[in-house]
Scaffold this motif. Structure first.
Motif, PDB file in Angstrom:
ATOM      1  N   ILE A 290      52.719  13.245   6.091  1.00 18.92           N
ATOM      2  CA  ILE A 290      53.480  14.011   7.083  1.00 18.92           C
ATOM      3  C   ILE A 290      53.505  15.480   6.692  1.00 18.92           C
ATOM      4  O   ILE A 290      53.296  16.364   7.529  1.00 18.92           O
ATOM      5  CB  ILE A 290      54.911  13.442   7.224  1.00 18.92           C
ATOM      6  CG1 ILE A 290      54.850  12.026   7.803  1.00 18.92           C
ATOM      7  CG2 ILE A 290      55.770  14.354   8.095  1.00 18.92           C
ATOM      8  CD1 ILE A 290      56.152  11.274   7.733  1.00 18.92           C
ATOM      9  N   ALA A 291      53.738  15.763   5.407  1.00 20.03           N
ATOM     10  CA  ALA A 291      53.777  17.142   4.930  1.00 20.03           C
ATOM     11  C   ALA A 291      52.408  17.813   5.080  1.00 20.03           C
ATOM     12  O   ALA A 291      52.320  18.973   5.501  1.00 20.03           O
ATOM     13  CB  ALA A 291      54.235  17.176   3.476  1.00 20.03           C
ATOM     14  N   LEU A 292      51.346  17.106   4.745  1.00 18.20           N
ATOM     15  CA  LEU A 292      50.002  17.658   4.817  1.00 18.20           C
ATOM     16  C   LEU A 292      49.646  18.076   6.238  1.00 18.20           C
ATOM     17  O   LEU A 292      49.261  19.219   6.489  1.00 18.20           O
ATOM     18  CB  LEU A 292      48.985  16.622   4.301  1.00 18.20           C
ATOM     19  CG  LEU A 292      47.515  17.004   4.383  1.00 18.20           C
ATOM     20  CD1 LEU A 292      47.199  18.076   3.356  1.00 18.20           C
ATOM     21  CD2 LEU A 292      46.648  15.773   4.159  1.00 18.20           C
ATOM     22  N   TRP A 293      49.768  17.169   7.166  1.00 19.68           N
ATOM     23  CA  TRP A 293      49.377  17.460   8.547  1.00 19.68           C
ATOM     24  C   TRP A 293      50.397  18.374   9.232  1.00 19.68           C
ATOM     25  O   TRP A 293      50.021  19.164  10.107  1.00 19.68           O
ATOM     26  CB  TRP A 293      49.157  16.170   9.323  1.00 19.68           C
ATOM     27  CG  TRP A 293      47.937  15.458   8.824  1.00 19.68           C
ATOM     28  CD1 TRP A 293      47.900  14.365   8.007  1.00 19.68           C
ATOM     29  CD2 TRP A 293      46.568  15.822   9.057  1.00 19.68           C
ATOM     30  NE1 TRP A 293      46.593  14.019   7.737  1.00 19.68           N
ATOM     31  CE2 TRP A 293      45.760  14.895   8.362  1.00 19.68           C
ATOM     32  CE3 TRP A 293      45.950  16.834   9.780  1.00 19.68           C
ATOM     33  CZ2 TRP A 293      44.360  14.952   8.391  1.00 19.68           C
ATOM     34  CZ3 TRP A 293      44.563  16.892   9.793  1.00 19.68           C
ATOM     35  CH2 TRP A 293      43.790  15.954   9.103  1.00 19.68           C
ATOM     36  N   GLY A 294      51.653  18.292   8.830  1.00 18.36           N
ATOM     37  CA  GLY A 294      52.655  19.222   9.357  1.00 18.36           C
ATOM     38  C   GLY A 294      52.362  20.646   8.929  1.00 18.36           C
ATOM     39  O   GLY A 294      52.438  21.590   9.725  1.00 18.36           O
ATOM     40  N   PHE A 295      51.995  20.831   7.648  1.00 18.44           N
ATOM     41  CA  PHE A 295      51.626  22.148   7.156  1.00 18.44           C
ATOM     42  C   PHE A 295      50.390  22.669   7.879  1.00 18.44           C
ATOM     43  O   PHE A 295      50.315  23.842   8.244  1.00 18.44           O
ATOM     44  CB  PHE A 295      51.381  22.114   5.646  1.00 18.44           C
ATOM     45  CG  PHE A 295      50.863  23.416   5.118  1.00 18.44           C
ATOM     46  CD1 PHE A 295      51.721  24.484   4.926  1.00 18.44           C
ATOM     47  CD2 PHE A 295      49.521  23.578   4.836  1.00 18.44           C
ATOM     48  CE1 PHE A 295      51.250  25.698   4.461  1.00 18.44           C
ATOM     49  CE2 PHE A 295      49.028  24.783   4.374  1.00 18.44           C
ATOM     50  CZ  PHE A 295      49.900  25.847   4.182  1.00 18.44           C
TER      51      PHE A 295
END
Length: 95
Positions: A14-19
């Motif tokens: 989630i953090a990777l694609w959100g960033f």
């Protein structure tokens, strides 16, 4: 409603694609406030492609290895290559 632990996305994903999504939106937002940032459709497509390749490579690295050290090394290498390509496209760093 029954949920399994397999249906939840890992926090890193989630953090990777959100960033990545925020990084792609940032120039568009900046263009609303300053004339210093002037991107056209091609710029967004290239940057989006770079993000897709980098994030996809990181996801692949996460799936192929379970060792923390290997994951960190892969992440650092992918980030360094991403930044190197970005700098080259922006200012011709290697010329």
């Amino acid at each position: 409603m029954i949920t399994s632990s397999h249906s939840r996305l890992p926090a890193w994903r989630i953090a990777l694609w959100g960033f990545a999504a925020l990084a792609l939106l940032a120039p568009g937002v900046a263009m609303q406030f300053t004339s210093e940032v002037r991107w056209d459709l091609a710029d967004f497509l290239v940057f989006g492609g770079m993000l897709l390749i980098a994030c996809g490579a990181f996801e692949l690295a996460m799936r192929l290895t379970s060792q923390r050290r290997s994951r960190w090394i892969a992440g650092v290498v992918i980030a360094a290559l991403f930044l190197l390509v970005w700098a080259e496209l922006a200012v011709g760093l290697l010329h």
